[in-house]
Design a protein around this motif. Structure first.
Motif, short mmCIF file in Angstrom:
data_model
loop_
_atom_site.label_atom_id
_atom_site.label_comp_id
_atom_site.label_asym_id
_atom_site.label_seq_id
_atom_site.Cartn_x
_atom_site.Cartn_y
_atom_site.Cartn_z
N SER A 124 -54.56 -24.38 51.95
CA SER A 124 -55.26 -25.03 50.85
C SER A 124 -54.58 -26.35 50.49
O SER A 124 -53.36 -26.39 50.28
CB SER A 124 -55.28 -24.12 49.62
N TYR B 183 -59.34 -30.27 38.89
CA TYR B 183 -59.77 -30.80 40.18
C TYR B 183 -60.31 -29.70 41.08
O TYR B 183 -60.05 -28.51 40.86
CB TYR B 183 -58.63 -31.55 40.88
N TYR B 184 -61.06 -30.13 42.10
CA TYR B 184 -61.62 -29.20 43.08
C TYR B 184 -61.55 -29.86 44.44
O TYR B 184 -61.99 -31.00 44.62
CB TYR B 184 -63.08 -28.87 42.75
N LYS C 295 -54.71 -27.73 47.83
CA LYS C 295 -54.24 -27.65 46.44
C LYS C 295 -52.71 -27.61 46.39
O LYS C 295 -52.10 -28.11 45.44
CB LYS C 295 -54.82 -26.42 45.76
N GLU D 86 -50.44 -29.98 43.97
CA GLU D 86 -49.48 -29.44 43.02
C GLU D 86 -48.08 -29.99 43.27
O GLU D 86 -47.31 -30.19 42.33
CB GLU D 86 -49.47 -27.91 43.09
N TYR E 252 -59.41 -32.97 51.59
CA TYR E 252 -58.23 -32.20 51.97
C TYR E 252 -57.24 -32.96 52.85
O TYR E 252 -56.27 -32.38 53.33
CB TYR E 252 -58.64 -30.90 52.68
N THR F 135 -56.77 -37.39 44.36
CA THR F 135 -56.98 -36.32 43.38
C THR F 135 -55.83 -36.27 42.38
O THR F 135 -56.04 -36.21 41.16
CB THR F 135 -57.12 -34.96 44.09
#
Length: 573
Positions: free
Chosen positions: A298, A112-113, A300, A304, A88, A96
């Motif tokens: 997050s 992905y995770y 993520k 993105e 993260y 990632t």
């Protein structure tokens, strides 16, 4: 005025030898002095200064690279579900995005995770592996994590999943040998000639190896992803030497002409589009906003941002990350103030060489930044621990004289897990073990650290005369860029200068404006967070100054100014 120790890198360097080297390599004497003082051999001068693509090393020199590429290509051809398991922080986020974009471009079934910092913590966890298995994952590729995940990799194998690990963190005695491949230049059995790559740098090597195996144009591949790789490399504070210099040099040039909507948007929001772009701009303007996603929300969101092709979506995400960064700053200051209160309440603080502080509810995404600030303030290794229900998660930052990873290894019996580097590490601990851990790590520090180790140092490349401080010479120093870890911006010194003007400036007068004169030459200086020196320096004071040479751009004009690193009463007074 100061108790810092000034350390000259090599005062005994032979001036005649420096002159010979300068003539031989057709470079100024001061550049030769800096390079030689930093331990760079003559034979390495050209590579260091040219930063040529030709000096990028073959990725297949990395141990297990052949195993990894073979397994990934098989997964692509068989349409197996591949998941990139990231981290993260910016290094993990960029790793990632890099792997996902490349593999997707080769027709892979890839997603992905990234674990949640608060609920899952760093690295692979069994619950996540089980979840991914149920979703049909056949191949798990870690980026910027996994080197200590022995049990988790074995569990994945039992579920019928293969695991490929790419990481750059320090290896422990045991490796997760159940993995299909373990790509990490820090492996003791790996002969790759450069250990200093960031996590995204290691992932990039895998991408380049795959490009070779698939018959793709590696130069085009390098240029396509170098912007992402540079963001992660700078943000993770790895040594800007060897391949990292080439990566960042080429990447900064690419970032000046950003092609990704997400990078354009975050640069505009950060104000980086309107000022000179360098490694420092990335580190202090762009990286914190990307990092904010994984710290408070997050990660993520940041992935993105890097992957989106939509300008409007990029703008929306960049604004969101900017707001999260503002919230992060407020949270950080609150924890910092609370940490200082704990220090003030500790009657034994002065006797401790390692600061260990814990409080329930501290935000896990921010304690690392606060540990770094406290480390800078007291020049002591600092570990901050956030705990809940008797379980603590900590983040530590250290001084160069104290290897934090080695220290945690020594105290391993008091920890449930740990990992990281010499100057930055994370840990998990049962709070019932906190007191014993604090005593043990301080006992270890007493054995390792001398009293002089605990005094801040100012590393000075060489003394210069006031005549050297010109705009032309300031520009000439740019050949040493990019600056960063293990290749800091050069620090010089001048002795016996007279203070001609002194004033504190900025909010709460926290900065210092100083003008000195020597032999009739006036020099403008600024000292960030040195405003209190206004009370100790007076007009006519004779001082020695340590500084970096900078160019101040204002209203279309450029002028030399010195960025002060320290001031002392002059030894010539």
């Amino acid at each position: 005025m100061t108790d810092k120790i000034w350390k000259y890198k090599n005062k005994s360097l032979n001036p005649e030898f420096v002159s010979e080297v300068s003539v031989k390599h057709k470079i100024p004497k001061v550049i030769s002095t800096i390079l030689l003082n930093r331990g760079i051999e003559e034979s390495e001068f050209k590579t260091f200064l040219k930063k040529s693509m030709r000096d990028i090393k073959n990725p297949n020199l990395m141990l297990d690279m052949d195993k990894a590429t073979e397994r990934i290509i098989k997964a692509i051809n068989n349409k197996e579900k591949i998941v990139i398991y990231g981290d993260y922080d910016v290094d993990g986020i960029t790793s990632t995005a890099l792997m996902c974009e490349f593999l997707s471009g080769q027709g892979a079934d890839v997603s992905y995770y990234i674990p949640d910092r608060k609920d899952e913590g760093y690295g692979i966890n069994i619950m996540a592996v089980n979840k991914l298995f149920k979703q049909g994952t056949k191949l798990l590729i870690t980026v910027d994590c996994g080197i200590t995940a022995i049990g988790e990799v074995e569990f994945a194998n039992l579920q019928g999943m293969d695991v490929i690990i790419t990481d750059h963190h320090t290896c422990k005695d045991r490796l997760p040998t159940a993995a299909k491949a373990i790509i990490n230049p820090k492996r003791t059995d790996c002969d790759y000639p450069f250990e200093g790559l960031a996590g995204v740098g290691v992932a990039f090597k895998l991408v380049l190896a795959l490009a070779i195996a698939l018959g793709l144009n590696t130069t085009e591949c390098f240029n396509k992803y170098i912007d992402i790789v540079t963001l992660g490399t700078i943000a993770d504070v790895v040594p800007l030497l060897d391949e990292n210099r080439i990566i960042v040099d080429k990447g900064i040039k690419a970032l000046k002409r950003p092609t990704r909507p997400g990078i354009r948007a975050i640069m505009e929001i950060a104000g980086a589009s309107s000022r000179p772009l360098n490694a420092s701009t990335v580190a202090f303007a762009i990286a914190p906003r990307l990092n904010a996603a994984g710290r408070l929300g997050s990660a993520k969101t940041a992935v993105e941002l890097l992957l989106t092709k939509d300008e409007n979506e990029a703008r929306r995400i960049a604004i969101e990350l900017n707001e999260e960064n503002k919230e992060r700053q407020l949270t950080e200051q609150k924890i910092y103030d609370e940490a200082l209160e704990l220090i003030a309440a500790d009657p034994n603080f002065e006797k401790k060489k390692v600061i260990v502080l814990a409080k329930e509810g501290w935000h896990q995404g921010v304690i690392g930044i606060v540990a770094s600030r406290i480390n800078d303030l007291y020049y002591k290794p600092c570990i901050l621990i956030s705990h809940h229900n008797g379980i603590g998660k900590g983040s530590g930052r250290s001084i160069p004289e104290f290897n934090l990873f080695d220290a945690l290894s020594h105290c391993e019996s008091h920890l449930t897990d740990f990992g990281g580097h010499s100057v930055a590490a994370g840990l998990n601990i049962n709070m019932s073990d906190l007191e014993a851990f604090t005593k043990e790590i301080n006992k270890y520090a007493d054995e390792i650290l001398s009293d002089s180790d605990m005094i801040p140092k100012v590393e000075i490349d060489c003394p210069i005369t006031e005549k050297y401080i010109t705009l032309e010479n300031a520009r000439m120093l740019s050949c040493l860029e990019p600056f960063g870890m293990d290749n800091d911006k050069p620090v010089f010194s001048i002795s016996g200068a007279e203070a001609a003007y002194i004033s504190s400036i900025g909010v709460n007068n926290k900065h210092l404006r100083l003008r000195v004169v020597k032999n009739g030459i006036f020099i403008n200086c600024i000292g960030f967070y040195m405003g209190e020196y206004e009370n100790t320096i007076h007009h006519g004071s004779i001082v020695d100054i340590a500084f970096q040479i900078d160019i101040n751009h204002y209203q279309g004009n450029s002028a030399v100014q010195l960025i002060l690193k320290d001031i002392k009463p002059s030894c010539q007074a």
